[in-house]
Design an enzyme around this catalytic site. Structure first.
Site, PDB file in Angstrom:
ATOM      1  N   GLY A 111       0.837  -1.199   0.000  1.00  0.00           N
ATOM      2  CA  GLY A 111       0.000   0.000   0.000  1.00  0.00           C
ATOM      3  C   GLY A 111       0.869   1.244   0.000  1.00  0.00           C
ATOM      4  N   CYS A 134       5.580  -0.199   7.473  1.00  0.00           N
ATOM      5  CA  CYS A 134       5.238   0.954   6.641  1.00  0.00           C
ATOM      6  C   CYS A 134       6.443   1.306   5.785  1.00  0.00           C
ATOM      7  CB  CYS A 134       4.875   2.125   7.550  1.00  0.00           C
ATOM      8  SG  CYS A 134       4.513   3.638   6.656  1.00  0.00           S
ATOM      9  N   LEU A 135       6.195   1.634   4.533  1.00  0.00           N
ATOM     10  CA  LEU A 135       7.296   1.985   3.635  1.00  0.00           C
ATOM     11  C   LEU A 135       8.035   3.233   4.121  1.00  0.00           C
ATOM     12  CD1 LEU A 135       5.736   1.376   0.100  1.00  0.00           C
ATOM     13  CD2 LEU A 135       7.059  -0.184   1.545  1.00  0.00           C
TER      14      LEU A 135
HETATM   15 NI    NI Z   1       2.511   3.256   5.675  1.00  0.00          NI
END
Ligand code: NI
Length: 170
Positions: free
Chosen positions: A46, A91-92
């Protein structure tokens, strides 16, 4: 298409909320293609536009193994949240850190697709968690905000140090 640079926590630009998308022009379509390409390249499941320093309410998600089932959410709105479960999230923008976070088990949302068409979606499991995580990004909220101050500080210091070291060698 182009790869976009993903901002890393504690970059303060991650705190700027996205604004509502009102036109579905070529710029928005190109942005969505670039966001998908960036998410697949990392790889991630995402990505929110606010993570690539574009303050628009756009999210891309793809949970498929083949990376061929993209979900595009423009101006997503949570209609309902149900249940509660804890699962490990990453999370990226917080690379290398995974922590247990509480989220609703199920959610229903409304959004526009990349052509500006309205739709509603009911989600559970990983998709529900991912949608809640990405909509948080559009509001300037990161998963580390749900952690204790102690844990969050530890992550902030480690990532800050990593960024300074990278800046020194490049
Ligand atoms: Ni994230």
């Amino acid at each position: 298409m182009a790869l976009l640079t993903v901002l890393n926590y504690p970059d303060s630009r991650l705190r700027i909320p996205g604004v509502t998308v009102e036109s579905f022009d070529k710029g928005v379509k190109t942005l969505i293609e670039d966001m998908l390409e960036t998410m697949y390249a990392v790889p991630g499941i995402g990505l929110a536009a606010t993570q690539v320093n574009i303050q628009k309410r756009i999210v891309v998600i793809d949970l498929s193994v083949e990376k061929n089932q993209p979900i595009v959410l423009i101006n997503p709105c949570i209609l309902d949240l149900e249940g509660q479960e804890e699962s490990e999230e990453g999370c990226l923008s917080v690379p290398g850190f995974y922590e247990k976070i509480q989220r609703a088990t199920r959610t229903s949302i409304s959004a526009l697709d990349r052509n500006g068409k309205f739709f509603e979606l009911e989600a559970s499991g990983l998709l529900a968690i991912c949608i809640q995580h990405e909509i948080d990004h559009l509001n300037g909220i990161l998963f580390v905000d749900y952690l204790s101050a102690l844990k969050r500080d530890r992550i902030r210091k480690k990532l800050g140090k990593r960024a300074r070291n990278a800046a020194r060698v490049s």
